[in-house]
Scaffold this motif. Structure first.
Motif, short mmCIF file in Angstrom:
data_model
loop_
_atom_site.label_atom_id
_atom_site.label_comp_id
_atom_site.label_asym_id
_atom_site.label_seq_id
_atom_site.Cartn_x
_atom_site.Cartn_y
_atom_site.Cartn_z
N ASP A 68 0.83 -1.20 0.00
CA ASP A 68 0.00 0.00 0.00
C ASP A 68 0.87 1.25 0.00
O ASP A 68 2.10 1.19 0.08
CB ASP A 68 -0.97 -0.01 1.18
N TYR A 69 0.21 2.40 -0.08
CA TYR A 69 0.92 3.68 -0.17
C TYR A 69 1.85 3.91 1.01
O TYR A 69 2.99 4.36 0.85
CB TYR A 69 -0.10 4.81 -0.29
N PHE A 70 1.39 3.61 2.21
CA PHE A 70 2.18 3.90 3.40
C PHE A 70 3.41 2.99 3.49
O PHE A 70 4.48 3.44 3.93
CB PHE A 70 1.31 3.77 4.65
N ALA A 71 3.30 1.76 3.04
CA ALA A 71 4.46 0.87 2.98
C ALA A 71 5.46 1.38 1.95
O ALA A 71 6.68 1.34 2.16
CB ALA A 71 4.03 -0.55 2.65
N LYS B 48 12.53 8.25 -5.04
CA LYS B 48 11.25 8.93 -5.16
C LYS B 48 10.20 7.95 -5.68
O LYS B 48 10.48 7.12 -6.55
CB LYS B 48 11.38 10.12 -6.11
N LEU B 49 8.99 8.04 -5.15
CA LEU B 49 7.92 7.17 -5.61
C LEU B 49 7.49 7.55 -7.02
O LEU B 49 7.41 8.72 -7.37
CB LEU B 49 6.71 7.27 -4.67
N SER B 50 7.18 6.54 -7.82
CA SER B 50 6.69 6.79 -9.17
C SER B 50 5.20 7.13 -9.12
O SER B 50 4.50 6.74 -8.19
CB SER B 50 6.90 5.56 -10.05
N PRO B 51 4.70 7.85 -10.13
CA PRO B 51 3.27 8.16 -10.16
C PRO B 51 2.37 6.93 -10.08
O PRO B 51 1.36 6.94 -9.39
CB PRO B 51 3.10 8.89 -11.50
N SER B 52 2.75 5.86 -10.77
CA SER B 52 1.92 4.65 -10.73
C SER B 52 1.93 4.02 -9.34
O SER B 52 0.90 3.52 -8.88
CB SER B 52 2.39 3.64 -11.78
N ASP B 53 3.09 4.03 -8.68
CA ASP B 53 3.16 3.50 -7.32
C ASP B 53 2.26 4.31 -6.38
O ASP B 53 1.55 3.74 -5.54
CB ASP B 53 4.60 3.53 -6.80
N ILE B 54 2.30 5.62 -6.53
CA ILE B 54 1.49 6.49 -5.67
C ILE B 54 0.00 6.21 -5.88
O ILE B 54 -0.75 6.00 -4.93
CB ILE B 54 1.82 7.97 -5.95
N ASN C 260 -1.56 3.60 -7.37
CA ASN C 260 -1.96 2.23 -7.02
C ASN C 260 -1.91 2.00 -5.51
O ASN C 260 -2.77 1.32 -4.95
CB ASN C 260 -1.05 1.23 -7.74
N GLY C 261 -0.90 2.56 -4.85
CA GLY C 261 -0.80 2.41 -3.40
C GLY C 261 -1.94 3.08 -2.67
O GLY C 261 -2.48 2.54 -1.70
#
Length: 252
Positions: A8-11, A22-28, A30-31
């Protein structure tokens, strides 16, 4: 937290802090979608999770990769903020109220820009901009809902709008509305109704901001549109928005 094989986003935020990546847009996106679909699992640590989203979306623009991500993040904060306890107390602070209103204003400005550009683009680009416009308005409404809920659940927070340029932000948001924005109009009216609690606040809104003229324009627009709301996707109808703005106007 992992749900199935997905983080998830917090993990992902925790992993990013350790790796420095840095987090990718898709990770953000989807998370956040994973969190939004499983909210009951996060209630135990909602105070920490609220702080993470406020820091990365509201106080800063670190994870504002898309209007969809902004909408998902604010919808999560809204859900946490509806609970009457001290766990989500950060939402009722002056800083949070100020930053949420400024964020709402920036979102509607971006949505307005997207709307004006969509008339001069190709069909595919226009469809993408339409989605951005919808997500942007939805995100703006989630930010305003967070503010209205905070003012409802913690009356002491109602004075912050007058201290942190909140009246200026709400007036500007109302000034940018079209007749399709009944939900945004309703939420602005609700925030104004809660925060116009003193003669000094009303005088500032009338003499410095011309709020009465802005309210009159939006109310007139909503009344003209009130017959065409049967298929509206708005959370509130033009009539409901009109009633809320009239109540706010009576506080001036």
């Amino acid at each position: 937290m992992k749900i199935g094989d997905a983080k998830d986003y917090f993990a992902l935020v925790d992993d990013s802090a350790q790796s420095g990546d840095k987090l990718s847009p898709s990770d953000i996106e989807n998370g956040l979608a994973l969190v939004a679909s499983s909210l009951p699992l996060y209630l135990g640590e909602r105070s920490r999770y609220t702080s993470v989203i406020l820091q990365r979306f509201v106080y800063t623009s670190e994870d504002r990769c898309s209007t969809k991500a902004c909408f998902l993040a604010l919808s999560i904060v809204k859900a946490f903020g509806r609970l009457i306890d001290n766990a989500s107390g950060e939402l009722v602070t002056e800083k949070a109220i100020h930053e949420l209103l400024q964020f709402a204003l920036s979102l509607i400005k971006a949505a307005s820009d997207n709307g004006s550009q969509s008339t001069s683009t190709s069909r595919g680009s226009s469809r993408s901009q339409s989605n951005d416009l919808s997500n942007g308005m939805d995100a703006c409404n989630e930010a305003l809902t967070c503010v209205a809920n905070a003012m409802l659940l913690q009356p002491a927070s109602r004075e912050y709008a007058g201290k942190s340029q909140g009246f200026e932000a709400l007036t500007e948001i109302l000034g940018m509305l079209t007749d399709a924005d009944a939900t945004t109009a309703f939420l602005c009216g609700r925030c104004l109704l809660f925060s116009l609690i003193s003669e000094e606040a009303a005088k500032h809104c009338v003499e410095k901001l011309g709020l009465q003229s802005v309210l009159a324009r939006v109310i007139s627009m909503l009344v003209d549109n009130s017959r065409d709301n049967a298929d509206s996707s708005n959370r509130f109808t033009p009539n409901q928005a009109t009633a809320e703005l009239l109540k706010a106007a009576m506080s001036l």
